[in-house]
Write a protein that holds these residues in place. Structure first.
Motif, short mmCIF file in Angstrom:
data_model
loop_
_atom_site.label_atom_id
_atom_site.label_comp_id
_atom_site.label_asym_id
_atom_site.label_seq_id
_atom_site.Cartn_x
_atom_site.Cartn_y
_atom_site.Cartn_z
N TRP A 273 -4.45 -10.34 30.03
CA TRP A 273 -4.08 -9.98 28.66
C TRP A 273 -4.83 -8.73 28.20
O TRP A 273 -4.28 -7.93 27.45
CB TRP A 273 -4.36 -11.16 27.73
CG TRP A 273 -3.49 -12.35 28.03
CD1 TRP A 273 -2.23 -12.33 28.56
CD2 TRP A 273 -3.83 -13.73 27.86
NE1 TRP A 273 -1.75 -13.61 28.72
CE2 TRP A 273 -2.70 -14.49 28.29
CE3 TRP A 273 -4.94 -14.40 27.37
CZ2 TRP A 273 -2.69 -15.88 28.26
CZ3 TRP A 273 -4.92 -15.80 27.34
CH2 TRP A 273 -3.80 -16.52 27.78
N LEU A 274 -6.08 -8.57 28.66
CA LEU A 274 -6.82 -7.35 28.33
C LEU A 274 -6.14 -6.13 28.96
O LEU A 274 -5.98 -5.09 28.32
CB LEU A 274 -8.26 -7.47 28.82
CG LEU A 274 -9.15 -6.25 28.59
CD1 LEU A 274 -9.27 -5.92 27.10
CD2 LEU A 274 -10.54 -6.49 29.20
N ALA A 275 -5.72 -6.29 30.22
CA ALA A 275 -5.02 -5.20 30.91
C ALA A 275 -3.74 -4.83 30.17
O ALA A 275 -3.44 -3.64 29.97
CB ALA A 275 -4.71 -5.61 32.34
N LEU A 276 -2.98 -5.83 29.74
CA LEU A 276 -1.74 -5.57 29.02
C LEU A 276 -1.99 -4.94 27.65
O LEU A 276 -1.21 -4.10 27.20
CB LEU A 276 -0.94 -6.86 28.86
CG LEU A 276 -0.37 -7.44 30.17
CD1 LEU A 276 0.30 -8.79 29.90
CD2 LEU A 276 0.62 -6.48 30.81
N SER A 277 -3.08 -5.34 27.01
CA SER A 277 -3.43 -4.74 25.71
C SER A 277 -3.74 -3.25 25.88
O SER A 277 -3.27 -2.42 25.09
CB SER A 277 -4.64 -5.46 25.11
OG SER A 277 -4.35 -6.82 24.86
N VAL A 278 -4.51 -2.93 26.92
CA VAL A 278 -4.83 -1.53 27.20
C VAL A 278 -3.56 -0.75 27.52
O VAL A 278 -3.33 0.36 27.01
CB VAL A 278 -5.83 -1.43 28.37
CG1 VAL A 278 -5.99 0.03 28.82
CG2 VAL A 278 -7.18 -2.02 27.97
N PHE A 279 -2.70 -1.34 28.36
CA PHE A 279 -1.46 -0.69 28.77
C PHE A 279 -0.54 -0.45 27.57
O PHE A 279 0.01 0.64 27.41
CB PHE A 279 -0.75 -1.56 29.81
CG PHE A 279 0.61 -1.08 30.20
CD1 PHE A 279 0.77 -0.01 31.06
CD2 PHE A 279 1.74 -1.71 29.70
CE1 PHE A 279 2.03 0.44 31.42
CE2 PHE A 279 3.01 -1.27 30.04
CZ PHE A 279 3.16 -0.20 30.91
N THR A 280 -0.39 -1.46 26.71
CA THR A 280 0.49 -1.34 25.54
C THR A 280 -0.05 -0.32 24.55
O THR A 280 0.70 0.51 24.01
CB THR A 280 0.64 -2.71 24.85
OG1 THR A 280 1.13 -3.65 25.80
CG2 THR A 280 1.61 -2.63 23.68
N TRP A 281 -1.35 -0.37 24.31
CA TRP A 281 -1.97 0.59 23.39
C TRP A 281 -1.78 2.02 23.90
O TRP A 281 -1.42 2.92 23.12
CB TRP A 281 -3.46 0.28 23.23
CG TRP A 281 -4.22 1.37 22.53
CD1 TRP A 281 -4.27 1.62 21.19
CD2 TRP A 281 -5.03 2.39 23.16
NE1 TRP A 281 -5.05 2.72 20.93
CE2 TRP A 281 -5.52 3.22 22.11
CE3 TRP A 281 -5.38 2.68 24.47
CZ2 TRP A 281 -6.35 4.30 22.37
CZ3 TRP A 281 -6.19 3.76 24.73
CH2 TRP A 281 -6.67 4.56 23.68
N ASP A 282 -2.01 2.23 25.19
CA ASP A 282 -1.89 3.58 25.74
C ASP A 282 -0.44 4.05 25.69
O ASP A 282 -0.17 5.22 25.38
CB ASP A 282 -2.39 3.60 27.19
CG ASP A 282 -2.28 4.97 27.82
OD1 ASP A 282 -3.05 5.87 27.44
OD2 ASP A 282 -1.38 5.16 28.67
N SER A 283 0.52 3.15 25.97
CA SER A 283 1.94 3.52 25.92
C SER A 283 2.36 3.90 24.51
O SER A 283 3.06 4.89 24.30
CB SER A 283 2.80 2.36 26.43
OG SER A 283 2.49 2.06 27.77
N ALA A 284 1.91 3.11 23.52
CA ALA A 284 2.25 3.40 22.12
C ALA A 284 1.62 4.72 21.68
O ALA A 284 2.25 5.53 20.99
CB ALA A 284 1.78 2.26 21.23
N ARG A 285 0.37 4.95 22.09
CA ARG A 285 -0.32 6.19 21.73
C ARG A 285 0.37 7.39 22.35
O ARG A 285 0.56 8.43 21.69
CB ARG A 285 -1.77 6.11 22.21
CG ARG A 285 -2.64 7.31 21.86
CD ARG A 285 -4.07 7.07 22.32
NE ARG A 285 -4.13 6.95 23.76
CZ ARG A 285 -4.39 7.98 24.58
NH1 ARG A 285 -4.56 9.19 24.10
NH2 ARG A 285 -4.45 7.78 25.88
N SER A 286 0.78 7.26 23.62
CA SER A 286 1.44 8.36 24.30
C SER A 286 2.80 8.66 23.66
O SER A 286 3.17 9.83 23.48
CB SER A 286 1.63 8.02 25.78
OG SER A 286 2.35 9.02 26.44
#
Length: 301
Positions: A273-286
């Motif tokens: 879930w931490l990995a997915l949180s990082v992935f989702t945050w980075d995708s939204a930011r990008s």
């Protein structure tokens, strides 16, 4: 209703149905996983043919190329592996591990981007992939084996997505071809079961037979809702909605099936879930940065 809001509702409905699948497949016992899979293939074809007939949409057949047929045949094999393993996982009491497969699927898609398309990952994407690999290691130590169900589900569904993207055919149309490819072996297997008396269709009451038939409906409906959603909302929204399914599957495994969750398994899922949180945050930011850059470029024109 605004088109975007309708698209979000379609997406929520599709992922919710997929998330509740663990409650459906056990209803089909004593049918085995392979028999359920064969029924799912046969009745899915009936549903999509009915949909295309109602829509009077058959002209697409003339536009299908040989390359698309080959790709969709490969997609059919890939999705049959995914469906079969997931049905086995649910009916064998591995609902949580099945959910894990769909949790890590976005990270597998990123990995495919690197290995197949030579894409360059951003720093936070690498961190997310690294955390995903760490989670798999933790869960392998917890299970005493590689979480093969989760890995097969994640990689087969990721491969299926890649093939479908390369084929470029609509959902109902592609599902028609895929199920046609699978029809002969699926129908042949069911006929053999019925002939030797080991088939369950019609031998466990009308209700059981109707549930097997309905497997085609619950396969086709969420897929078409998903396609309708992707046509109306941005991919970033789809990326967030996709977590609905594994969350519901996980909750079904823990709260309804009451699968054992030792501390080490919880630790593995927390890292996922931490990995997915990082992935989702980075995708939204990008995505936000890209929108701002496009807006700035338009202002300078």
């Amino acid at each position: 209703m605004p088109d975007t809001r309708r698209g979000v509702l379609y997406g929520v409905a599709a992922y919710t149905m997929w998330g509740l699948f663990p409650l459906y497949w056990p209803l089909l016992k004593p049918s085995g996983a392979v028999e359920i899979l064969a029924h799912r293939m046969v009745w899915s074809l009936v549903v999509v043919i009915a949909v295309l007939t109602v829509r009077r949409h058959w002209s697409w057949i003339r536009t299908i190329t040989g390359r698309q047929l080959i790709l969709l045949a490969l997609a059919a094999v890939t999705v049959s592996v995914n469906w079969g393993v997931y049905i086995y996982a649910v009916n064998a009491g591995h609902v949580v591990e099945g959910a894990l497969g769909y949790f890590i699927n976005p990270l597998v898609s990123v990995l495919f981007g690197v290995l197949i398309f030579r894409e360059r990952l951003r720093r936070w994407q690498w961190i997310a992939v690294g955390l995903g690999a760490l989670a798999v290691l933790i869960l392998a130590l917890d299970y005493g084996r590689l979480p093969w169900i989760a890995l097969v589900l994640a990689f087969s569904f990721g491969t299926y997505g890649l093939i479908k993207k390369a084929a470029g055919v609509g959902s109902a149309e592609s599902l028609t071809i895929e199920t046609l490819v699978l029809l002969v072996p699926a129908l042949g297997y069911l006929l053999v079961l019925q002939a030797n008396g080991t088939g369950t269709f019609g031998n466990h009451g009308l209700g059981h037979a109707l549930l097997l038939v309905a497997a085609g409906l619950i396969t086709a409906v969420p897929l078409m809702l998903f396609t309708a959603s992707t046509l109306r909302v941005p991919l970033t929204v789809i990326g967030l909605l996709q977590y609905i399914a594994p969350v519901l599957q996980f909750l079904c495994g823990v709260l309804i099936v009451h699968e054992t969750m030792p501390a080490s398994r919880w630790a593995g899922f927390v890292v996922v879930w931490l990995a997915l949180s990082v992935f989702t945050w980075d995708s939204a930011r990008s995505a936000r940065t890209s929108r701002l850059e496009r807006a700035a470029a338009l202002e300078t024109v």
